[in-house]
Design an enzyme around this catalytic site. Sequence first.
Site, short mmCIF file in Angstrom:
data_model
loop_
_atom_site.label_atom_id
_atom_site.label_comp_id
_atom_site.label_asym_id
_atom_site.label_seq_id
_atom_site.Cartn_x
_atom_site.Cartn_y
_atom_site.Cartn_z
NE ARG A 506 -3.86 2.06 2.46
CZ ARG A 506 -4.36 2.62 3.56
NH1 ARG A 506 -3.92 2.22 4.75
NH2 ARG A 506 -5.29 3.55 3.48
CG PHE A 511 -1.07 9.02 3.89
CD1 PHE A 511 -0.79 9.52 5.16
CD2 PHE A 511 -1.97 7.96 3.79
CE1 PHE A 511 -1.38 8.99 6.30
CE2 PHE A 511 -2.57 7.43 4.92
CZ PHE A 511 -2.27 7.95 6.17
CD GLN A 514 -0.43 -0.53 5.76
OE1 GLN A 514 -1.00 0.53 5.52
NE2 GLN A 514 -1.05 -1.56 6.28
CG ASN A 553 -4.13 -0.10 14.38
OD1 ASN A 553 -5.06 0.39 13.74
ND2 ASN A 553 -3.42 0.59 15.27
CG PHE A 564 2.08 3.30 8.49
CD1 PHE A 564 2.24 4.67 8.62
CD2 PHE A 564 1.29 2.62 9.39
CE1 PHE A 564 1.62 5.36 9.66
CE2 PHE A 564 0.66 3.30 10.43
CZ PHE A 564 0.83 4.66 10.57
CG LEU A 573 -2.33 8.68 11.07
CD1 LEU A 573 -1.18 8.05 10.29
CD2 LEU A 573 -3.62 7.90 10.83
CG HIS A 577 -2.06 3.93 13.36
ND1 HIS A 577 -2.25 2.70 12.79
CD2 HIS A 577 -3.09 4.71 12.94
CE1 HIS A 577 -3.34 2.73 12.03
NE2 HIS A 577 -3.87 3.94 12.11
#
Length: 1009
Positions: A506, A511, A514, A553, A564, A573, A577
């Site tokens: 990903r 951004f 991952q 997660n 990531f 976030l 996370h």
Amino acid sequence: MASVRGSVKRTMDENGESKEEKSNVKIETEPKKRKTLEYEQSYLENIPDSDRYEKSYMHRDNVTQVCVTKTDFIITASQDGHVKFWKKSDQGIEFVKHFRAHLAPITSMAVSYNGELMCSVSSDEALKVFDVINFDMINMLKLGFKPSICEWVFSSGDRKALVSVAEVGKGTIRIYDGKGNSDPVHTINNLHGAEITCIKFNQVFKVAISSDKLGMLEYWTGQDKNYKFPEDTVKFKYKTDTDLYELAKHQTQALSIDVSSSGLLFACTAQDRCIRVFHFLTGKKSRVFNESLDTFVELQQNKAQLPNMEFGRRIAVERELEKSTKYFTHSNCIFDESGHFLLYSTMLGVKVINLHTNRCCRVIGKPEGIRVLNIAMIQSTSKYTKAALTVDMKASDNPGLQEITEDPSIFCTAYKKNRFYIFSRRSPDEADNTADRDVFNERPTKDEVMAAAQIQTEKRISENATIHTTMGDVVVKLFAIECPKATENFCVHSKNGYYNGHIFHRVIKGFMIQTGDPLGTGTGGKSIWGGEFEDEFNPSLRHDRPYTLSMANAGPNTNGSQFFITVVPTPWLDNKHTVFGRVVKGMEVVHSIASIKVHPKTDKPYDDVSIVNIAIKHKQPTPNQATPAPAIKQTPRPQISNKTADTKTEKKKYDIMISYSHQDVNMMHKVHNALQKEDISVWVDENALAPGAVFLREIGEAIVASKLFIVLLSKDSVTSKYCQDEVSLAYISNKDIFALSLLPYDEIAGVMDLGMRLTLSCVQWTFVNENPDQSLSTFVSSVKSALAKVSQETVEHTGGDTLARSDESTDEDHAPNLVMNRQAFKFRLQGKHDSTLSSASIPTIDSDVSAQFWESNFGNVKVVDWDKFTTVMKQHMESMWSQFSVSQDTIKHLITLMAKEMDVVNNKLLHKNYMLFCTKGKEVLALDEAIGLFAAAAVAVREVFQIDSSVRLTAIENLGDHKSKAVINVLLDLLYDENQDVRVVAAISLAHAASEIKKPKTRSEVMNG
């Protein structure tokens, strides 16, 4: 042998007979020869010598007894009636079988002379017999009474395998056929007059030795001589000719008895902590070893055996042990195979005594924190040959015979431990034994899990890792202290090769990237513990900068293996996370991966980018090498400065330090470039310093080494703990602070906490308006002017040392951060700041306003009650405190500090002390201004000292470089803080900062010299 030296003179006596007279006679005596044991070293090589235990294994309850057999089996028993069989291997032991032998605690356990049978008794009134070779239970006898002791009483050539059992509370001994029924073969009633405490069978002479609670030692024969006194065997007829009354004489009792392999000696451990050795045939006492507490205390006083604190702890354990008979009764002593050495447990460890020379050869397990009780030892070879070995066979190069190696091991129980411990001749540091020397072969308790997790984590995690990808290497710094589980999960997976070949499944440009899913779909992966583990949020670890390494997660507490790396700040976030690392090198690789083409719906790259492997870098000392003390000065971090210096030889001095949030990195570069053009050196944290001691140390050193401090103000920076700490450290370090605001004041002030608002309310502000270049140019000009002023004052006062201050100069003379723009400060306190505000538009403050406040509220009196003053002051300050959202606790804290500042005595405030409080330098401030300045200092310093205790002292080191009154002022405030830790740290810091002040009585005396 004595020799006589001197002259001999012959004379005549009265009877005319000759006689010899010796004159100047000197008698010389040769020194007494010290006893030695032939081949002592060879014997000692067959006895364990490691100070630390090699392994430990578990029972479900406290282990009380351990015994070994000639067939190389180890048998352990625990408080819950369970028995475990273990087999000696080449190195260590192997588990064989587990029995729930009894329904109650096992009171005694014994093995036969040939190692083929084992029996155990319990308060459940049962006797269990086990076949050791086949590790199976072969008989169970229902006794009908509560047994206390059991012992096999047969030897080679006897028809039956007989076992003796003593009854609790009585002197009766019953003899049973171990392979027969529950009917006793014989009963001994009149031998002892009290409860039997121990029985030991001397299989060489086929005689049993028993002892009772009265201290009486008795001999009796086995089945071939009808259990009578062995008058044909021993060399005495009456006990009065022996020392067998020794225990009764000292009013003590034997807890255990052991017989040497030759049968000529036996030793008993007594309740008075003395180990007595007897000659079996004569009954005479041979040795007595006093291991009482008084002996150890005297030994510790003469020559310290342990650190005083550890010695005190062990003494406390000994006193507790004396009260616990169920544990102390299992303490024993054993002979080695040669019979020349005696081993027994003490508070210092297992002592090895040479009975021939009467010397203690070694103490095993002294550094360990366990109290050893019951011990057993295996010395023979681990593998047997079918034929006996000759000298020629042993000297040959036969590889089959070379495999036969001796591995002597001591097995012992410990006080209130559900483990038994193995001491050998190997150190636990060898062969990677340290990592798992405490084996969890049973379900551990919570405390054991926590203790083991801490030890295991330290071994399995690291602070640095390199992610090798198909597009390049990415070096990350891991936060092992703040996020131990996430870091351990990442490190163990990496070392096991779990991440090898995983793709970045990903990728979202702008951004994050991952990976960590073995399926490559984002739906797989598990932790090293097999499932999911909980989140580890830390207020100092946020997604406030790019290149943050974080756990992926599927919701709260669902961490697995996926992680990531962000490429921009992602504050949304936070608390969702776990941040467990930062990228410190290879940012361009992260951006390259983030820029590849992906599928618009799945965000999966068209061309796979995968992890080759992840290398974990450990910084561990070599075995048997002491860990070096951590260096105070860390490796210099990269600075974007056009001036370099040799940081290895001295600390680099800087003109400016810039504090910023990594979201404002572009603006930081603009400021830095503008300062560079003016030939101004700058220090910035361009990389992601880890939070904690290293962060404060390096940031603190940079603040101290800089002449001015610049903070870039944005919504991200004023809410960042990093920037808050940096501003507070700069404030208490008495640095000139310049605030460059990227937003209007109202937008910034709305998100600042009280500490930041108070600290920054009295410093120079510059706002970036519609014309950023012009604003920046104005800002750089003001900074350059202030820098020139600081440099000039430095030359005048200190000859170039920016850290030292002249005793004649006041803080106000060199503190534009305090009084640079008081009028603007007044308006900021009232929440009236405007980005277009100029000094011409600010009304001048009447210097007599503080005096008018006193006269209007209290008249011409010179003394006023403190309670009355605080009531009026609260009403006067209500609007300001409401504007700042000051809590009642903070107001109470400030009032307490103000009382100390104004020297309030007996709840009375003097007018002159009030005026002194409102006077700063040569100016008289309004009361709200004076309180604002005072609160700014108090809250800023309190902010710094509320950092985690592990890093407070690092901040103190920076204060120690200053001996200014401003530093002394804020430290004196902290001496009255409600937090005890803050008071202690402030006192230490004050000793550094104000070392030249002798015996200060009051704040006024300190501040007024």
